[in-house]
Design a protein around this motif. Structure first.
Motif, short mmCIF file in Angstrom:
data_model
loop_
_atom_site.label_atom_id
_atom_site.label_comp_id
_atom_site.label_asym_id
_atom_site.label_seq_id
_atom_site.Cartn_x
_atom_site.Cartn_y
_atom_site.Cartn_z
N ARG A 19 0.83 -1.20 0.00
CA ARG A 19 0.00 0.00 0.00
C ARG A 19 0.87 1.26 0.00
NH1 ARG A 19 -5.02 0.14 1.99
NH2 ARG A 19 -4.63 -1.58 3.43
N VAL A 20 0.53 2.20 -0.87
CA VAL A 20 1.15 3.53 -0.88
C VAL A 20 0.02 4.55 -0.86
CG1 VAL A 20 2.61 5.14 -2.13
CG2 VAL A 20 3.12 2.70 -2.21
N VAL A 21 -0.01 5.41 0.15
CA VAL A 21 -1.08 6.40 0.31
C VAL A 21 -0.76 7.64 -0.51
CG1 VAL A 21 -2.31 7.87 1.96
CG2 VAL A 21 -1.63 5.53 2.61
N ILE A 22 -1.79 8.17 -1.20
CA ILE A 22 -1.60 9.35 -2.05
C ILE A 22 -2.75 10.31 -1.79
CG2 ILE A 22 -2.83 8.31 -4.01
CD1 ILE A 22 -0.76 9.72 -5.83
N ASN A 82 -14.47 -2.04 5.38
CA ASN A 82 -13.03 -2.29 5.32
C ASN A 82 -12.30 -1.82 6.57
OD1 ASN A 82 -13.25 -3.41 2.77
ND2 ASN A 82 -12.68 -1.54 1.69
N LEU A 83 -12.76 -0.70 7.14
CA LEU A 83 -12.06 -0.13 8.28
C LEU A 83 -12.47 -0.75 9.62
CD1 LEU A 83 -12.07 3.69 7.37
CD2 LEU A 83 -10.15 2.08 7.20
N ASN A 119 -7.50 4.89 -1.20
CA ASN A 119 -6.25 4.42 -0.62
C ASN A 119 -6.40 3.15 0.20
OD1 ASN A 119 -3.94 6.38 -1.17
ND2 ASN A 119 -5.54 7.81 -0.51
N GLU A 120 -7.64 2.75 0.48
CA GLU A 120 -7.90 1.58 1.32
C GLU A 120 -8.26 0.34 0.52
OE1 GLU A 120 -8.60 -0.99 4.46
OE2 GLU A 120 -7.64 0.97 4.51
N VAL A 121 -9.02 0.51 -0.54
CA VAL A 121 -9.65 -0.62 -1.21
C VAL A 121 -8.62 -1.51 -1.90
CG1 VAL A 121 -10.03 0.54 -3.43
CG2 VAL A 121 -11.65 -1.20 -2.64
N TYR A 122 -8.96 -2.80 -2.06
CA TYR A 122 -8.08 -3.80 -2.67
C TYR A 122 -8.33 -3.88 -4.17
CZ TYR A 122 -5.91 -8.37 -3.56
OH TYR A 122 -5.14 -9.39 -4.05
#
Length: 659
Positions: A19-22, A82-83, A119-122
């Motif tokens: 994961r890379v957050v943007i 998801n969270l 940024n979370e979803v697969y």
């Protein structure tokens, strides 16, 4: 986080997530619009819940009600699940999801929700978040995606692996077209823009090349062990620190050496190789090279492959004879023709060169890798006894109960063969296991595993028999020995070559008291190599690697046992061979037919399989000579890459996330 033996980071494991957050302002509008068009068209109109869709989704969960599922969750509901929630298909979970979605909408803006979601979803293939997905599929940042690329990944989210272009490109193109159609209907793009994007060629990055983990054959083996021992919840939440046994510098040398060596040997139809190095005193795995290129083949030939070891199995035969006091290294034996009646035919194992040398010592038979003497010895000590010896030393694979076992007919994995050789290297001591893991600590400092303080060692073989075997195996790595190409000045080295006469497998397993290293070469498709032998092909690679690896260890001799050296043991002969020298007594060995293989089916029916036709050139033979070089493709040691510590570029530790 996974570390090497020096504390350098090999990679990071976040619930197996890459994961890379943007920030939202770096995500192009057409990417956001593609996702919204497929997942939640009324995202900007609802307050977190689409009531009609929710009703349809809840009713579909009632037993006996025939209603199509799907489309019930908004982006906000998916984010809440998801969270905070599980993926259980229950009404209670759906109710909780609605409550959490409403709560999220009350405290966050739409852009904040969309940023969290993207940024979370697969997105499939271990890509979590749109930035990671962009790099996995297109090898570029999401901010550089065009409409064609954005619409392709925008159509993946309902079933990422199923719609993946890596799995089925035509299916992915169909989803892309559907995404573009929805974007036109929602007014995000014109029909002309959608048509151009649909026709535009999309270039995929290719799987594997984007997985950045240091020393992937070693690290992937560590991951496989973690997945076997720990639940996903622990791997996700325990904040594990995994300290490994790898010597990163030696691993780098081995990877570079194997790749260059196999490239130099391709003219001999050699396309794959493997190298394993273990400290036999504690079972620590220092190096694993499971193949030439992990990005091309993730199959680990050290831990997953099983191959015929050829003559590298012979030490188990002679060890058994030494323990039974039937032989010692200087007992005289006869290298002469032998035959075994079998089902109306005859099996006549031969030496590699087809010649016979007559009277010789056991040490010479091992040094020259003489097949006839190995088979006679197995016949005399008994197949069951040799199997018991191999099992004691660490061989776990099923071994065939017939005389061809002496010549390496049963398949073994490289890791179990090296494990067993470690018992010889340590004078009969066997560590409980070989492992790539030193210690595992959770985020609270609790030690979950510790192989630094609690190494279990068991004495499984007597020191006298082991010393006899060492005496023979040291002669292998000496002038005139089949493994002479592995000789190193100032080092006490022992080893054994192994080659099948059909040239499908070549081995050299050599060791000092501190390090056991195995080298194998061959082909995944099991085709024959051209003139490859363990001594001529594998031993030079072994020497190149060990010249570097042993630079960290002071020279150390093997433990010597003198109790057997002044004792004489009568030689062993076969009663259908030429007679021994007059000063030796003959031990008569009765001719026996190799025992048939016995196996059981799932139904419990015992099946007796007839032995193979004995009238063939036995495929488990070993050369004592290096084959003549092929013009333009020599295998002399000088042809292999020269490696010294000064020449090695050690990469900086990678701050990566491991798939």
């Amino acid at each position: 986080v996974i570390y090497d033996s020096e504390g350098n980071i090999l990679g990071k494991l976040y619930d197996e997530e890459n994961r890379v957050v943007i920030p939202i302002d770096q995500i192009p509008d057409h990417v956001k619009q593609a996702v919204i068009s497929m997942e939640d068209e009324r995202f900007y109109q609802h307050g977190g819940v689409d009531n009609k869709a929710v009703f349809r989704s809840i009713v579909s969960l009632i037993p006996g009600v025939n209603m199509v599922r799907g489309g019930g969750s908004t982006l906000t509901q998916q984010l809440a699940r998801n969270l905070f929630l599980t993926r259980d298909i229950k009404i209670s979970r759906k109710v909780a999801e609605i409550f959490m979605a409403n709560k999220i909408e009350s405290v966050l803006t739409k852009d904040q929700i969309l940023q969290l979601y993207l940024n979370e979803v697969y997105w499939g293939h271990n890509a979590y978040g749109v930035e990671s997905a962009s790099r996995i599929f297109f090898n570029k940042s999401v901010k550089n995606l065009n409409l064609a690329e954005a619409s392709m990944i925008g159509g993946l989210l309902s079933s990422p692996e199923y719609y993946s272009p890596y799995r089925d490109f035509k299916r992915a193109k169909w989803r892309q077209a559907l995404t573009l159609q929805n974007m036109v209907r929602n007014g995000y793009v014109t029909q002309d823009e959608a048509d151009k994007a649909k026709d535009q060629k999309v270039y995929l990055a290719g799987l594997g090349k984007n997985y950045k983990m240091a020393h992937p054959y070693f690290t992937s083996y560590v991951l496989s062990i973690l997945r076997q021992r720990y639940d996903d919840s622990i791997l996700r939440t325990a904040g594990l620190k995994i300290y490994t046994t790898i010597d990163s510098e030696a691993q780098t040398v081995a990877e570079d050496l194997m790749a260059k060596s196999i490239a130099a040997l391709r003219g001999r139809n050699i396309t794959q190789g493997a190298l394993l190095s273990i400290d036999p005193n504690n079972g620590y795995i220092k190096t694993i090279v499971g193949g030439v290129d992990f990005s091309q083949s993730e199959f680990n030939r050290v831990t997953q492959a099983k191959r015929q070891p050829g003559s590298s199995f012979k030490p188990f035969v002679y060890l058994t004879a030494f323990q039974k006091k039937l032989l010692n290294p200087y007992s005289t034996v006869m290298d002469s023709p032998i035959s075994y009646p079998q089902n109306g035919s005859v099996w006549s194992p031969k030496n590699y060169d087809g010649t016979y040398r007559g009277s010789m010592t056991v040490l010479d038979a091992v040094r020259r890798s003489i097949n006839t003497v190995a088979v006679k010895t197995l016949e005399n000590v008994g197949v069951d006894s040799v199997i018991e010896t191999a099992k004691k030393l660490g061989v776990s694979s099923k071994l065939q109960n017939n005389l061809s076992l002496a010549l390496g007919s049963s398949e073994l994995s490289p890791i179990e063969l090296a494990y067993a050789y470690g018992v010889i290297a340590t004078g009969g001591n066997k560590v409980k296991k070989v492992s790539p893991i030193l210690k595992i600590i959770d985020k609270d400092g609790n030690v979950l595993e510790d192989n630094t303080q609690f190494v279990t060692i068991e004495k499984v073989y007597d020191a006298e028999s082991i010393d006899m075997m060492l005496e023979c195996m040291k002669a292998v790595v000496a002038p005139g020995g089949s493994g002479a190409a592995a000789m190193m000045s100032g080092r006490d080295i022992a080893g054994k070559t192994g080659t099948t006469s059909d040239n499908k497998d070549s081995w050299f397993v050599g060791f000092t008291p501190q390090l056991v290293t195995l080298v194998w070469v061959g082909n995944d498709n099991n085709t024959s190599m051209i003139g490859a032998t363990g001594g001529g092909t594998c031993a030079p690679i072994w020497k190149k690697y060990m010249s570097y690896a042993l630079s960290k260890y002071p020279p150390k001799p093997f433990k010597r046992v003198d109790s057997w050296r002044n004792k004489s043991v009568k030689g062993i002969y076969h009663n259908n061979t030429s007679q021994p020298a007059n000063d030796q007594e003959t031990v008569t060995i009765t001719e026996v037919t190799p025992e048939p293989t016995v196996s059981s089916s799932d139904e419990g029916i015992t099946i007796i399989e007839e032995p193979k036709d004995p009238d063939f050139d036995n495929p488990y033979t070993e050369s004592t000579e290096t084959p003549p070089p092929i013009e333009g493709d020599k295998i002399e040691e000088s042809a292999l890459p020269t490696i010294s510590p000064e020449d090695i570029e050690i990469p900086e530790p990678l701050e990566t996330q491991i798939p």
